[in-house]
Write a protein that holds these residues in place. Structure first.
Motif, PDB file in Angstrom:
ATOM      1  N   LEU A   1       0.825  -1.208   0.000  1.00  0.00           N
ATOM      2  CA  LEU A   1       0.000   0.000   0.000  1.00  0.00           C
ATOM      3  C   LEU A   1       0.862   1.262   0.000  1.00  0.00           C
ATOM      4  N   LEU A   2       1.993   1.217   0.707  1.00  0.00           N
ATOM      5  CA  LEU A   2       2.892   2.371   0.724  1.00  0.00           C
ATOM      6  C   LEU A   2       3.521   2.582  -0.647  1.00  0.00           C
ATOM      7  N   THR A   3       3.934   1.504  -1.270  1.00  0.00           N
ATOM      8  CA  THR A   3       4.497   1.604  -2.615  1.00  0.00           C
ATOM      9  C   THR A   3       3.463   2.139  -3.592  1.00  0.00           C
ATOM     10  N   PHE A   4       2.252   1.667  -3.455  1.00  0.00           N
ATOM     11  CA  PHE A   4       1.170   2.129  -4.325  1.00  0.00           C
ATOM     12  C   PHE A   4       0.959   3.628  -4.174  1.00  0.00           C
ATOM     13  N   TYR A   5       0.917   4.135  -2.941  1.00  0.00           N
ATOM     14  CA  TYR A   5       0.696   5.571  -2.732  1.00  0.00           C
ATOM     15  C   TYR A   5       1.875   6.394  -3.255  1.00  0.00           C
ATOM     16  N   ASP A   6       3.091   5.928  -3.006  1.00  0.00           N
ATOM     17  CA  ASP A   6       4.275   6.697  -3.386  1.00  0.00           C
ATOM     18  C   ASP A   6       4.511   6.735  -4.891  1.00  0.00           C
ATOM     19  N   LYS A   7       4.120   5.651  -5.595  1.00  0.00           N
ATOM     20  CA  LYS A   7       4.531   5.528  -6.988  1.00  0.00           C
ATOM     21  C   LYS A   7       3.405   5.582  -8.016  1.00  0.00           C
ATOM     22  N   HIS A   8       2.155   5.538  -7.605  1.00  0.00           N
ATOM     23  CA  HIS A   8       1.112   5.490  -8.622  1.00  0.00           C
ATOM     24  C   HIS A   8       0.947   6.850  -9.298  1.00  0.00           C
ATOM     25  N   ASP A   9       0.393   6.856 -10.496  1.00  0.00           N
ATOM     26  CA  ASP A   9       0.328   8.053 -11.335  1.00  0.00           C
ATOM     27  C   ASP A   9      -1.002   8.800 -11.189  1.00  0.00           C
ATOM     28  N   ASP A  10      -1.686   8.646 -10.074  1.00  0.00           N
ATOM     29  CA  ASP A  10      -2.964   9.304  -9.793  1.00  0.00           C
ATOM     30  C   ASP A  10      -4.101   8.799 -10.667  1.00  0.00           C
ATOM     31  N   ALA A  11      -3.848   7.791 -11.482  1.00  0.00           N
ATOM     32  CA  ALA A  11      -4.912   7.255 -12.332  1.00  0.00           C
ATOM     33  C   ALA A  11      -6.014   6.610 -11.503  1.00  0.00           C
ATOM     34  N   PHE A  12      -5.679   6.182 -10.276  1.00  0.00           N
ATOM     35  CA  PHE A  12      -6.660   5.502  -9.436  1.00  0.00           C
ATOM     36  C   PHE A  12      -7.332   6.452  -8.453  1.00  0.00           C
ATOM     37  N   ALA A  13      -6.918   7.732  -8.435  1.00  0.00           N
ATOM     38  CA  ALA A  13      -7.452   8.674  -7.448  1.00  0.00           C
ATOM     39  C   ALA A  13      -8.906   9.022  -7.753  1.00  0.00           C
ATOM     40  N   ASP A  14      -9.723   9.038  -6.732  1.00  0.00           N
ATOM     41  CA  ASP A  14     -11.101   9.522  -6.869  1.00  0.00           C
ATOM     42  C   ASP A  14     -11.365  10.655  -5.879  1.00  0.00           C
ATOM     43  N   LEU A  15     -10.276  11.171  -5.284  1.00  0.00           N
ATOM     44  CA  LEU A  15     -10.373  12.280  -4.334  1.00  0.00           C
ATOM     45  C   LEU A  15      -9.226  13.258  -4.603  1.00  0.00           C
ATOM     46  N   ILE A  16      -9.558  14.527  -4.798  1.00  0.00           N
ATOM     47  CA  ILE A  16      -8.540  15.567  -4.952  1.00  0.00           C
ATOM     48  C   ILE A  16      -8.699  16.555  -3.800  1.00  0.00           C
ATOM     49  N   ILE A  17      -7.640  16.681  -3.001  1.00  0.00           N
ATOM     50  CA  ILE A  17      -7.642  17.580  -1.854  1.00  0.00           C
ATOM     51  C   ILE A  17      -6.895  18.852  -2.253  1.00  0.00           C
ATOM     52  N   HIS A  18      -7.597  19.965  -2.307  1.00  0.00           N
ATOM     53  CA  HIS A  18      -7.012  21.235  -2.737  1.00  0.00           C
ATOM     54  C   HIS A  18      -6.450  21.992  -1.536  1.00  0.00           C
ATOM     55  N   LEU A  19      -5.188  22.378  -1.648  1.00  0.00           N
ATOM     56  CA  LEU A  19      -4.489  23.153  -0.626  1.00  0.00           C
ATOM     57  C   LEU A  19      -4.055  24.482  -1.223  1.00  0.00           C
ATOM     58  N   ASN A  20      -3.554  25.388  -0.403  1.00  0.00           N
ATOM     59  CA  ASN A  20      -3.018  26.646  -0.918  1.00  0.00           C
ATOM     60  C   ASN A  20      -1.835  26.407  -1.837  1.00  0.00           C
ATOM     61  N   GLU A  21      -1.108  25.275  -1.628  1.00  0.00           N
ATOM     62  CA  GLU A  21       0.074  24.968  -2.420  1.00  0.00           C
ATOM     63  C   GLU A  21      -0.248  24.127  -3.647  1.00  0.00           C
ATOM     64  N   GLY A  22      -1.472  23.762  -3.842  1.00  0.00           N
ATOM     65  CA  GLY A  22      -1.830  22.928  -4.976  1.00  0.00           C
ATOM     66  C   GLY A  22      -2.734  21.795  -4.567  1.00  0.00           C
ATOM     67  N   ALA A  23      -2.889  20.818  -5.459  1.00  0.00           N
ATOM     68  CA  ALA A  23      -3.803  19.697  -5.220  1.00  0.00           C
ATOM     69  C   ALA A  23      -3.029  18.419  -4.914  1.00  0.00           C
ATOM     70  N   VAL A  24      -3.608  17.572  -4.088  1.00  0.00           N
ATOM     71  CA  VAL A  24      -3.043  16.274  -3.733  1.00  0.00           C
ATOM     72  C   VAL A  24      -4.082  15.212  -4.051  1.00  0.00           C
ATOM     73  N   PHE A  25      -3.664  14.151  -4.730  1.00  0.00           N
ATOM     74  CA  PHE A  25      -4.573  13.088  -5.130  1.00  0.00           C
ATOM     75  C   PHE A  25      -4.580  11.968  -4.100  1.00  0.00           C
ATOM     76  N   ALA A  26      -5.735  11.368  -3.894  1.00  0.00           N
ATOM     77  CA  ALA A  26      -5.860  10.274  -2.932  1.00  0.00           C
ATOM     78  C   ALA A  26      -7.068   9.424  -3.283  1.00  0.00           C
ATOM     79  N   ASN A  27      -7.315   8.414  -2.466  1.00  0.00           N
ATOM     80  CA  ASN A  27      -8.467   7.528  -2.637  1.00  0.00           C
ATOM     81  C   ASN A  27      -9.424   7.755  -1.484  1.00  0.00           C
ATOM     82  N   ALA A  28     -10.634   8.164  -1.803  1.00  0.00           N
ATOM     83  CA  ALA A  28     -11.594   8.607  -0.790  1.00  0.00           C
ATOM     84  C   ALA A  28     -11.874   7.531   0.248  1.00  0.00           C
TER      85      ALA A  28
END
Length: 609
Positions: free
Chosen positions: A52-79
């Motif tokens: 799971l750690l490897t998946f989070y560190d290396k995946h290309d955001d193709a699996f993300a269904d959650l985008i968390i918007h910050l002042n510094e930009g967006a971060v992709f994750a899985n809801a």
């Protein structure tokens, strides 16, 4: 009768001083030297965490269904993962509407139902560390080296843990920070923990100060500058120091509570349960917003299973390829499995999915083990058809359950052999063959082997030949020496050693013919025919009566099935050696063997193997 089975950072100064003072370390603390990618060990979940750690560190955001918007930009994750592991984070996030300008900045909205939220007051680095914890309980280390985080980020992360109720990470962060604490950094850590209202960390700093009190007093420059604006902290420090010097240990700062147990596996198990609940209540819950909702489908025959694509992709290269390709599976997030000849029962597929979610094999049992093996795929690659990263663990559990199901049932061995051969389960097949050979006599007598196809039957017979060859009686069993002379006039034979039997395939005897004797022979007789591949002959010089010449030119003969001595095409030539091994031109099977020589023969050693 059944044949016998042939198987069967060294710690810092603070830790040492604390131990010297009799202060116990917390029961739960990270191993020293942990880096950014380190994962707190948990029995039975190591592989799950790593993947799971490897998946989070290396995946290309193709699996993300959650985008968390910050002042510094967006971060992709899985809801689903974030919601299961850190629900307070999403509850504090603001959902973005379709007209929000932030959505225009993102052009990677390739999945339907992509969820956009905004978090305020959180840095990108801190959110990144929180997500690594959510996926795999990864704990960073602090310092200035490679793969470490700064103290500023460390304190931001501690405050985020408090805000989002991530208690275990906060405790482990505190312990890791205290583990790396030294005199130059002590005052800055104490200052920040006081200003940020982090009582557990402040207590730890105070304990460190007490155990290094003399050095701090001798070097006030280490803390005066950082604590000059906090006289109350300096006052507490010296007050506690005086009390400690007077050995009133009860006045020491209390030890913070240890970390709570890990919930990673149970949280992911909740995701598994949420998918099952969605399967049961699909019609009733349609159109309703659901927590921990699955986002993909796996089809097997007429059955459909709901799941979370991030979990499957992290654990299986097969699912990762399907969900990230441009094929139908990518657009629909549906994968159909075609590699099973017979459709496995639903229980079996759920057992495999449960392993993918939790790393646990507890749902594997005697009745579904072979079904799960068929889903896993042939053994050429340990991950099988599904290319599971930890497929070997699942395969071993299935094999153990299948063996248990077979038990001591002779019919069960044949059925298991047939199924293991069809599934390509090499290890399980070899075990079934060994058990079949073990019960070969009874199985053959009943004709049970007739159900085996020719190639599989050939494999069984080959193993039978090997095993039975191994358990044939040794040449030493029942061995009896005879010293003979031809012809046999009385008193014309001298025995140079007693006739004897030998359990280690070696024995000695000799014969010397006298006047009137034209041939002497040394005979080894066995209770039943034995197989001989090599003989070892030699001269016993202890007697002093014989030399190599007395054995040279002797011939090996064996007793054939008609009772006639037949030449074995072996001529003994010892030369200057005391012992010589002689390989036979071909394997001989006979109940008796002899060495024959004209007039006299003397052997100190004769071995049949």
């Amino acid at each position: 009768m059944a044949l016998p089975l042939p198987e069967q950072r060294v710690h810092g100064r603070m830790v040492e001083q604390m131990r010297a003072a009799g202060v116990a370390r917390a029961a739960l603390q990270p191993e020293p030297g942990f880096r950014l990618g380190s994962v707190i060990p948990l029995r039975g979940a190591d592989s799950l965490r790593r993947e799971l750690l490897t998946f989070y560190d290396k995946h290309d955001d193709a699996f993300a269904d959650l985008i968390i918007h910050l002042n510094e930009g967006a971060v992709f994750a899985n809801a689903a993962i974030v919601e299961a592991r850190m629900p307070a984070l999403l509850l504090s996030a603001e959902a973005l509407g379709e007209a929000d300008p932030a959505l225009v900045l993102d052009d990677r909205n390739r999945r339907s139902g992509l969820r956009h939220v905004r978090l305020c007051g959180l840095s990108r680095a801190t959110l990144h560390l929180l997500l690594r914890w959510a996926y795999a309980e990864a704990v960073p280390s602090f310092g200035e080296g490679e793969d470490t985080v700064s103290l500023d980020v460390a304190f931001d992360l501690l405050e985020a843990c408090r805000k989002f109720e991530v208690e275990r990470l906060a405790t482990l962060l505190r312990e890791t920070l205290l583990e790396s604490l030294d005199l130059p950094r002590f005052a800055s850590v104490l200052r920040e923990s006081h200003l940020r209202h982090l009582p557990g960390l402040k207590q730890g700093c105070m304990r460190f100060a007490l155990h290094n009190f003399d050095q701090l007093v001798e070097r006030p420059e280490l803390f005066v500058k950082d604590l000059s604006e906090l006289p109350e902290v300096v006052s507490d420090l010296f007050r506690l120091g005086r009390v400690w010097k007077d050995a009133e240990t009860s006045a020491q700062p209390s030890r913070p509570a240890p970390a709570v147990p890990s919930t990673l596996v149970s949280d992911l198990s909740r995701l598994f349960d949420a998918a099952r609940e969605e399967e049961r209540d699909a019609e009733e819950s349609r159109g309703r917003e659901k927590r921990l909702a699955p986002d993909c489908r796996v089809v097997l025959g007429e059955d459909m299973y709901l799941a979370h694509s991030a979990i499957l992709a992290a654990r299986s290269d097969f699912f990762k390829a399907a969900f990230s390709s441009e094929m139908l599976e990518r657009s629909s997030l549906m994968v159909t499995l075609h590699h099973c000849n017979d459709r496995p029962r639903r229980e079996s597929m759920l057992a495999l999915l449960y392993f993918l979610y939790t790393g646990k094999t507890s749902k594997i049992n005697d009745s579904n083990a072979l079904d799960v093996l068929s889903l896993l795929g042939a053994e050429g690659d340990a991950g099988g058809y599904l290319q599971m990263h930890d497929g070997q663990t699942l395969r071993c559990a299935c094999e153990a359950a299948a063996k248990h199901a077979a038990g001591e049932d002779e019919d069960g061995f044949i059925n298991l052999l047939l199924e293991a051969d069809e599934l390509g389960a090499t290890r399980l097949k070899k075990w079934a063959i060994r058990m079949t050979v073990h019960h070969f006599k009874d199985l053959a007598r009943r004709g049970d082997l007739a159900v085996l196809p020719a190639e599989l039957l050939k494999e069984v017979f080959q193993e039978v030949a090997i095993v039975y060859d191994r358990v044939l009686p040794s040449a030493a069993k029942g061995m009896r020496w005879e010293l003979t002379l031809l012809p046999k006039p009385e008193k014309c034979l001298e025995n140079t050693a007693e006739a004897l039997t030998s359990p280690d395939l070696s024995s000695s005897a000799g014969a010397c013919g006298t006047s009137g004797c034209f041939r002497a022979a040394l005979v080894a007789t066995f209770e039943q025919p034995v197989r001989v591949r090599r003989i070892r002959v030699g001269v016993d010089l202890a007697k002093g009566d014989f030399d190599a010449a007395t054995a040279n030119d002797a011939k090996l003969q064996y007793l054939n099935t008609t009772g006639v001595w037949q030449d074995g095409n072996v001529r003994v030539v010892i030369g200057d050696r005391l012992v010589r091994d002689i390989e036979l031109p071909e394997e001989l099977v006979a109940p008796a063997f002899r060495l024959v020589r004209h007039q006299r023969i003397a052997l100190g050693l004769l071995v049949f193997e």
